[in-house]
Design an enzyme around this catalytic site. Structure first.
Site, PDB file in Angstrom:
ATOM      1  N   ASN A 162       0.000  18.038 -21.684  1.00 41.24           N
ATOM      2  CA  ASN A 162      -0.150  19.473 -21.440  1.00 41.24           C
ATOM      3  C   ASN A 162      -1.369  19.696 -20.536  1.00 41.24           C
ATOM      4  O   ASN A 162      -2.502  19.513 -20.973  1.00 41.24           O
ATOM      5  CB  ASN A 162      -0.313  20.191 -22.786  1.00 41.24           C
ATOM      6  CG  ASN A 162      -0.416  21.699 -22.634  1.00 41.24           C
ATOM      7  OD1 ASN A 162      -0.604  22.212 -21.532  1.00 41.24           O
ATOM      8  ND2 ASN A 162      -0.307  22.394 -23.745  1.00 41.24           N
ATOM      9  N   HIS A 193       6.691  25.086 -19.033  1.00 38.37           N
ATOM     10  CA  HIS A 193       5.356  24.601 -19.392  1.00 38.37           C
ATOM     11  C   HIS A 193       5.533  23.323 -20.209  1.00 38.37           C
ATOM     12  O   HIS A 193       6.357  23.261 -21.118  1.00 38.37           O
ATOM     13  CB  HIS A 193       4.633  25.674 -20.198  1.00 38.37           C
ATOM     14  CG  HIS A 193       3.313  25.228 -20.726  1.00 38.37           C
ATOM     15  ND1 HIS A 193       2.399  24.541 -19.951  1.00 38.37           N
ATOM     16  CD2 HIS A 193       2.740  25.366 -21.953  1.00 38.37           C
ATOM     17  CE1 HIS A 193       1.332  24.278 -20.683  1.00 38.37           C
ATOM     18  NE2 HIS A 193       1.514  24.759 -21.898  1.00 38.37           N
ATOM     19  N   CYS A 227      -2.546  28.565 -20.690  1.00 41.24           N
ATOM     20  CA  CYS A 227      -1.357  27.814 -20.267  1.00 41.24           C
ATOM     21  C   CYS A 227      -0.374  28.674 -19.472  1.00 41.24           C
ATOM     22  O   CYS A 227       0.435  28.150 -18.703  1.00 41.24           O
ATOM     23  CB  CYS A 227      -0.657  27.203 -21.481  1.00 41.24           C
ATOM     24  SG  CYS A 227      -1.687  26.019 -22.342  1.00 41.24           S
TER      25      CYS A 227
HETATM   26  O1  UT7 Z   1       0.098  24.944 -24.351  1.00 39.28           O
HETATM   27  C1  UT7 Z   1      -0.212  25.786 -25.402  1.00 39.28           C
HETATM   28  C2  UT7 Z   1       0.826  25.756 -26.391  1.00 39.28           C
HETATM   29  N1  UT7 Z   1       0.646  24.678 -27.306  1.00 39.28           N
HETATM   30  C3  UT7 Z   1       1.696  24.167 -27.859  1.00 39.28           C
HETATM   31  O2  UT7 Z   1       2.762  24.545 -27.498  1.00 39.28           O
HETATM   32  C4  UT7 Z   1       1.547  23.184 -28.994  1.00 39.28           C
HETATM   33  C5  UT7 Z   1       2.486  23.585 -30.102  1.00 39.28           C
HETATM   34  N2  UT7 Z   1       2.502  22.706 -31.219  1.00 39.28           N
HETATM   35  C6  UT7 Z   1       2.951  21.425 -31.193  1.00 39.28           C
HETATM   36  O3  UT7 Z   1       3.295  20.929 -30.149  1.00 39.28           O
HETATM   37  C7  UT7 Z   1       3.078  20.676 -32.469  1.00 39.28           C
HETATM   38  O4  UT7 Z   1       2.913  21.580 -33.554  1.00 39.28           O
HETATM   39  C8  UT7 Z   1       2.072  19.514 -32.621  1.00 39.28           C
HETATM   40  C9  UT7 Z   1       2.463  18.406 -31.660  1.00 39.28           C
HETATM   41  C10 UT7 Z   1       0.672  20.003 -32.322  1.00 39.28           C
HETATM   42  C11 UT7 Z   1       2.138  18.955 -34.029  1.00 39.28           C
HETATM   43  O5  UT7 Z   1       3.451  18.552 -34.366  1.00 39.28           O
HETATM   44  P1  UT7 Z   1       4.093  19.003 -35.738  1.00 39.28           P
HETATM   45  O6  UT7 Z   1       5.402  18.366 -35.834  1.00 39.28           O
HETATM   46  O7  UT7 Z   1       4.029  20.498 -35.799  1.00 39.28           O
HETATM   47  O8  UT7 Z   1       3.115  18.341 -36.785  1.00 39.28           O
HETATM   48  P2  UT7 Z   1       2.219  19.044 -37.906  1.00 39.28           P
HETATM   49  O9  UT7 Z   1       1.099  19.782 -37.281  1.00 39.28           O
HETATM   50  O10 UT7 Z   1       3.104  19.783 -38.856  1.00 39.28           O
HETATM   51  O11 UT7 Z   1       1.627  17.771 -38.624  1.00 39.28           O
HETATM   52  C12 UT7 Z   1       2.469  16.847 -39.329  1.00 39.28           C
HETATM   53  C13 UT7 Z   1       1.603  15.706 -39.814  1.00 39.28           C
HETATM   54  C14 UT7 Z   1       0.327  16.172 -40.518  1.00 39.28           C
HETATM   55  O12 UT7 Z   1       0.073  15.299 -41.592  1.00 39.28           O
HETATM   56  P3  UT7 Z   1       0.480  15.734 -43.120  1.00 39.28           P
HETATM   57  O13 UT7 Z   1      -0.318  16.976 -43.366  1.00 39.28           O
HETATM   58  O14 UT7 Z   1       1.958  15.971 -43.071  1.00 39.28           O
HETATM   59  O15 UT7 Z   1       0.073  14.540 -43.901  1.00 39.28           O
HETATM   60  C15 UT7 Z   1      -0.742  15.963 -39.480  1.00 39.28           C
HETATM   61  O16 UT7 Z   1      -2.011  15.738 -40.056  1.00 39.28           O
HETATM   62  O17 UT7 Z   1       1.159  14.900 -38.694  1.00 39.28           O
HETATM   63  C16 UT7 Z   1      -0.252  14.728 -38.772  1.00 39.28           C
HETATM   64  N3  UT7 Z   1      -0.777  14.581 -37.413  1.00 39.28           N
HETATM   65  C17 UT7 Z   1      -0.838  13.404 -36.778  1.00 39.28           C
HETATM   66  N4  UT7 Z   1      -0.511  12.154 -37.162  1.00 39.28           N
HETATM   67  C18 UT7 Z   1      -0.694  11.163 -36.288  1.00 39.28           C
HETATM   68  C19 UT7 Z   1      -1.242  15.540 -36.582  1.00 39.28           C
HETATM   69  N5  UT7 Z   1      -1.617  14.996 -35.425  1.00 39.28           N
HETATM   70  C20 UT7 Z   1      -1.392  13.667 -35.519  1.00 39.28           C
HETATM   71  C21 UT7 Z   1      -1.565  12.578 -34.635  1.00 39.28           C
HETATM   72  N6  UT7 Z   1      -1.194  11.355 -35.064  1.00 39.28           N
HETATM   73  N7  UT7 Z   1      -2.054  12.738 -33.398  1.00 39.28           N
END
Ligand code: UT7
Length: 322
Positions: A279, A249, A113
């Site tokens: 992204n 980004h 990225c």
């Molecule tokens: O370009 C390279 C750099 N990459 C990035 O910058 C990405 C960085 N990370 C992020 O953008 C975020 O961490 C994510 C968008 C990937 C995830 O958001 P988050 O607020 O950190 O969510 P989380 O991973 O803590 O997950 C929260 C909940 C989980 O469920 P439980 O364990 O709380 O029951 C996940 O399983 O959301 C769930 N979850 C989803 N639910 C519905 C994860 N993905 C999804 C989804 N739809 N697509």
């Protein structure tokens, strides 16, 4: 002073727009979750027969047209990608051939990225060193090819596309020179496991898929991006308040907002395209830059801060006067 001045920008996207609702048909996710957690509403996905170089060439042609230059004026092509057409030769050489360029140098940069920021930093160094005169710097990705379409935590986040800039070495004698004023790039390989592809062509002989520990990447992103943005601003000797546009980004709207808050940069001066592009890895910064040039936000003379963070980890920033 010899400067690397942006003389044209371009971009290219696949025609197929995939809204969140379409992904929610096959994945346990929803438009509400994706919009709230990422700001993404849709992404573009390339047709199966399309190649990264198709979009790289289209973005390059658009940037050359904007610059009013013929392809043979280019003596350096640097293409940032994590999804090259083939393991080798470099996709940059495919672009070179398709543009009808037979001289100069063409090579790829792999910093995921952050690839476009890395490519800009390298192009700037070569132009300032005097070995090259006009560079085509491209970020092009078909990230959809790396996705595990059964993993809702990553499949909803990425898209395909390309962006390009033409940079020309120019003497800029005035007090407010145009061009790249500072570029800073970093990496820390200890974090490779947090965002990687678990296989891939080359030495392993396997094909892998993207894996990410999202929450941890998020935390590192805000800290690293804020630090490198401040480092780059300081290196250029300007103040945060002087910045006209931040072109970040486009990984997650919440990362962009948190970083802007940390640096006291108002969101009204931040270019956001994550809602429509998602992204696109190395393509995200040049795509967003081109959108803001074409809609009239970024104008000649504006101070623009470009930043990115990605797998490796890699991260970096470039401050330029448009
Ligand atoms: O370009 C390279 C750099 N990459 C990035 O910058 C990405 C960085 N990370 C992020 O953008 C975020 O961490 C994510 C968008 C990937 C995830 O958001 P988050 O607020 O950190 O969510 P989380 O991973 O803590 O997950 C929260 C909940 C989980 O469920 P439980 O364990 O709380 O029951 C996940 O399983 O959301 C769930 N979850 C989803 N639910 C519905 C994860 N993905 C999804 C989804 N739809 N697509």
């Amino acid at each position: 002073m010899r400067q690397s001045v942006v003389v044209g920008t371009g971009s290219a996207l696949p025609p197929r727009r995939v809204p969140n609702a379409e992904l929610a048909r096959t994945l346990d996710t929803s438009d509400e979750w994706i919009v709230e957690r990422t700001g993404i509403r849709a992404r573009r996905i390339a047709a199966p027969e399309a190649k990264t170089s198709d979009f790289a060439v289209a973005a390059a042609e658009s940037a050359l047209a904007a610059a009013g230059l013929r392809p043979e004026a280019i003596d350096l092509i640097i293409l940032a990608t994590a999804t090259p057409d083939q393991t080798f030769p470099a996709t940059a050489t495919a672009v070179q051939a398709r543009l009808g360029i037979t001289g100069g140098a063409a090579f790829d940069v792999a910093a995921v990225c952050s690839g476009f920021i890395y490519a800009l930093a390298v192009a700037d160094a070569l132009l300032k060193a005097g070995s090259h005169e006009r560079a085509l710097v491209i970020g092009a990705e078909l990230f959809s090819r790396l996705l595990d379409w059964d993993d809702r935590a990553t499949a909803v986040l990425f898209g395909d596309g390309a962006g390009a800039m033409v940079l020309e070495a120019r003497e800029e004698p005035g007090p407010d020179p145009r061009g790249i004023l500072a570029a800073r790039i970093h990496s820390d390989g200890r974090h490779a496991h947090l965002l990687h592809v678990d296989g891939g062509p080359g030495s392993t002989g396997t094909v892998g898929k993207l894996r990410m520990a999202g929450r941890e990447v998020f935390r590192h992103a805000v800290v690293n991006l804020a630090a490198v943005m401040d480092e780059t601003i300081a290196a250029a000797g300007v103040s945060r308040a002087a910045i006209d546009w931040v072109v970040p980004h486009q990984a997650n709207r919440r990362i962009i907002e948190a970083t802007a808050r940390k640096l006291d940069l108002p969101l009204s001066r931040v270019v956001l395209t994550v809602d429509e592009h998602a992204n696109t890895s190395a393509a995200s910064v040049p795509l967003a830059f081109d959108v803001a040039v074409r809609d009239g936000r970024i104008r000649p003379g504006h101070l623009c801060l470009l930043e990115a963070m990605g797998g490796g980890f890699t991260w970096g920033a470039v401050l330029l006067r448009a």
